[in-house]
Write an enzyme that holds these catalytic residues in place. Structure first.
Site, short mmCIF file in Angstrom:
data_model
loop_
_atom_site.label_atom_id
_atom_site.label_comp_id
_atom_site.label_asym_id
_atom_site.label_seq_id
_atom_site.Cartn_x
_atom_site.Cartn_y
_atom_site.Cartn_z
N LYS A 22 0.83 -1.21 0.00
CA LYS A 22 0.00 0.00 0.00
C LYS A 22 0.86 1.26 0.00
CE LYS A 22 -1.71 1.67 3.96
NZ LYS A 22 -1.54 3.10 4.27
N ASN A 23 1.79 1.34 0.95
CA ASN A 23 2.53 2.59 1.11
C ASN A 23 3.41 2.91 -0.09
OD1 ASN A 23 1.28 2.99 3.50
ND2 ASN A 23 3.05 2.55 4.80
N CYS A 116 -4.89 12.75 13.08
CA CYS A 116 -5.68 11.61 12.62
C CYS A 116 -5.66 10.52 13.66
CB CYS A 116 -5.19 11.10 11.28
SG CYS A 116 -3.74 10.09 11.42
N ARG A 121 -0.25 14.57 13.01
CA ARG A 121 0.63 14.21 11.88
C ARG A 121 1.21 15.51 11.32
NH1 ARG A 121 -0.94 8.66 10.15
NH2 ARG A 121 0.67 8.56 8.59
N ASP A 306 4.25 0.08 12.05
CA ASP A 306 3.06 -0.49 11.42
C ASP A 306 2.85 -1.96 11.80
OD1 ASP A 306 2.49 1.91 10.26
OD2 ASP A 306 3.17 1.37 8.25
N ARG A 398 -8.61 -0.11 4.18
CA ARG A 398 -7.64 0.86 3.64
C ARG A 398 -6.32 0.19 3.31
NH1 ARG A 398 -6.45 5.08 7.71
NH2 ARG A 398 -4.72 5.12 6.26
C1 UD1 Z 1 4.57 6.60 6.77
C2 UD1 Z 1 3.64 5.45 6.48
C3 UD1 Z 1 3.05 4.91 7.77
C4 UD1 Z 1 4.16 4.54 8.73
C5 UD1 Z 1 5.12 5.71 8.92
C6 UD1 Z 1 6.33 5.36 9.77
C7 UD1 Z 1 2.72 5.94 4.29
C8 UD1 Z 1 1.51 6.30 3.51
N1 UD1 Z 1 2.56 5.91 5.64
O1 UD1 Z 1 3.80 7.63 7.38
O2 UD1 Z 1 2.27 3.76 7.47
O3 UD1 Z 1 3.60 4.22 9.99
O4 UD1 Z 1 5.60 6.16 7.64
O5 UD1 Z 1 7.03 4.29 9.21
O6 UD1 Z 1 3.76 5.64 3.75
N2 UD1 Z 1 6.90 13.91 11.70
C9 UD1 Z 1 7.05 15.23 12.09
N3 UD1 Z 1 7.09 16.21 11.14
C10 UD1 Z 1 7.01 15.92 9.80
C11 UD1 Z 1 6.86 14.58 9.41
C12 UD1 Z 1 6.80 13.59 10.37
O7 UD1 Z 1 7.13 15.52 13.29
O8 UD1 Z 1 7.07 16.84 8.99
C13 UD1 Z 1 6.84 12.85 12.73
C14 UD1 Z 1 5.47 12.15 12.75
O9 UD1 Z 1 4.55 12.83 13.55
C15 UD1 Z 1 5.83 10.80 13.32
C16 UD1 Z 1 7.21 10.55 12.76
O10 UD1 Z 1 7.72 11.81 12.36
O11 UD1 Z 1 5.92 10.88 14.72
C17 UD1 Z 1 7.23 9.56 11.59
O12 UD1 Z 1 6.44 10.05 10.58
P1 UD1 Z 1 6.69 9.71 9.03
O13 UD1 Z 1 7.87 8.84 8.86
O14 UD1 Z 1 6.68 11.02 8.32
O15 UD1 Z 1 5.39 8.90 8.71
P2 UD1 Z 1 4.40 9.09 7.51
O16 UD1 Z 1 5.16 9.42 6.28
O17 UD1 Z 1 3.29 9.98 7.93
#
Ligand code: UD1
Length: 419
Positions: A22-23, A116, A121, A306, A398
């Site tokens: 999915k991701n 969410c 996020r 995950d 999803r």
């Molecule tokens: C992606 C995956 C999700 C997985 C996650 C971590 C997809 C669609 N989703 O989510 O399934 O659980 O990686 O492996 O690929 N953060 C910040 N600021 C930012 C961005 C992130 O503080 O600008 C923090 C987030 O709140 C979280 C952490 O960094 O605590 C990890 O987030 P991130 O790696 O960005 O996850 P996603 O890309 O949202």
């Protein structure tokens, strides 16, 4: 409203062909925006999030259709650069369209993803990186208006944390930007490597994907291609947990052990036998399972957040005390109260969950509050005595292709009902 009804205590046995990731598929679908020819994404999972991404593409004026695990996208006629709020809400990971649309059109408008089901996020790292590449960002009433008056240019970007989404957005924005972009402390998840490989297939110049330093040299144009989405490592971990919790035996086709380097040893510590060969993982559960030492979720290659909930489901029946520390998301224990309703003994405090294995879980009516937490409830239901009803299936859909069919094929007694 749909729910799953599971009659538990059936031992699962047989082969499961694991779906495409999915991701990865979501990032690749966003990347299609950058290409001027048709892209054919094979092994694209039939998931509500994938269909939501196709709807966004169509809304942007691209042509996308989905047929038999293939997505066909032609972004040649892309005319719009705004993603409406209702579409952003349907799929929070749609933020990855930001870098792609900016890369193609030099402007983009979408709503702020906000909090969410896993907690806040934030996207501060995405925005700061894009502004280093020449993007001017204005936020008005929750809508992000981004444009790059002088075009996107390469930059040296160091991420404070190896965020998956931020790394993807930078790669997408950089593919057609002027000059070279270097991302340090980049996310190393296999889905990032898949995105880099896909972009290269379309004519991009990306190197280092899958390592902490990614270099993208901007090119003038990307063309279409045919590409096969990598297998879903979290779906594989989920089915491994299904074998473990039911004392069953599953042969997972399209499952890559190198993507599950921190997960497989956990099942081995539980007493399961695991063998990997070619693109397959064989797992035989053991009863009773054994508790494991502390599991800490961290960025790849460490244990993935995950997989936390689905592995916890198996630990509820593992003899002894297991400890889980969730380091990535602040609100990722919402499955715990529901597992407790089924007889599990779990206590949480902040990031830490302490699981005392119980001999028996009992069927109950429970509700999924997020995707992986929902899958954990299904797994618990497979092992529970009596009947379990898992409500809020929309979360599970999803990320899992017809989960009930996959499980039924290997011996589970599970059906989908509309209430
Ligand atoms: C992606 C995956 C999700 C997985 C996650 C971590 C997809 C669609 N989703 O989510 O399934 O659980 O990686 O492996 O690929 N953060 C910040 N600021 C930012 C961005 C992130 O503080 O600008 C923090 C987030 O709140 C979280 C952490 O960094 O605590 C990890 O987030 P991130 O790696 O960005 O996850 P996603 O890309 O949202």
């Amino acid at each position: 409203m749909q729910k799953l009804v599971i009659r538990g205590e059936k031992r699962l046995c047989g082969e499961i062909a694991v779906q495409g990731a999915k991701n990865s598929a979501l990032a690749l679908l966003a990347a299609c925006v950058l290409c001027s020819g048709e892209v054919v994404l094979k092994n694209c999972p039939a998931l509500s999030d994938v269909f939501a991404a196709c709807r966004i593409l169509n809304r942007l004026g691209c042509k996308s259709r989905y047929l038999d695990h293939c997505a066909y996208v032609d972004a040649g006629g892309m005319s719009e650069c705004a993603v409406p709020e209702d579409m952003m809400r349907q799929m929070r990971s749609s933020i990855v369209f930001l870098g792609a649309v900016l890369g193609r059109k030099g402007q983009c408008e979408l709503s702020y993803p906000g909090g969410c089901e896993l907690g806040p996020r934030p996207i501060d790292m995405h925005l700061s990186a894009l502004s280093q590449m020449g993007v001017k960002i204005n936020e008005e009433y929750g809508v992000l208006c981004c444009e790059c008056p002088k075009g996107l240019h390469g930059a040296r970007i160091n991420l404070d944390f190896p965020s998956v989404g931020a790394t993807e957005n930078i790669m997408l924005a950089a593919a057609l930007a002027k000059g070279e972009t270097v991302i340090t402390n980049a996310a190393r998840e296999p889905e990032i490597a898949d995105l880099g490989d896909f972009l290269n297939c379309c004519g991009a110049r990306v190197s280092g994907q899958g390592t902490s330093t990614i270099v993208i040299s901007g090119v003038d144009k990307l063309h279409g291609c045919e590409y096969e989405v990598m297998p879903d490592r979290i779906a594989a971990a989920t089915y491994m947990s299904a074998a473990a919790i039911t004392g069953g035996e599953l042969d997972l086709k399209n499952a890559r052990a190198e993507h599950l380097g921190a997960v497989i040893p956990v099942f081995e510590q539980m007493g399961c036998r695991v063998f990997s060969y070619d693109d397959r993982i064989y797992i035989a559960g053991k009863q009773p399972l054994k508790a494991v030492k502390t599991i800490r979720t961290m960025p790849f290659p460490a244990f993935p957040t995950d997989a936390q909930a689905v592995v916890m489901a198996a630990l509820t029946k593992a003899k002894g005390t297991s400890v889980v520390v969730e380091n990535i998301f602040s609100s990722r224990y919402r499955h715990v109260d529901e597992l407790v309703r089924m007889g599990a003994d779990i206590k949480t405090e902040g990031k830490v969950a302490v699981i005392e294995g119980v001999e028996r879980l009992y069927g109950a009516r429970v509700r999924a509050a997020d995707l992986r937490g929902g899958a954990a409830l299904v797994l618990a239901g497979l092992a529970a005595q009596g009947e379990t009803e898992v409500e809020n299936l929309c979360y599970i859909d999803r990320g899992y292709e017809s989960i009930e069919k996959y499980l039924r094929n290997v011996g589970a007694d599970v059906c989908r009902m509309t209430s």
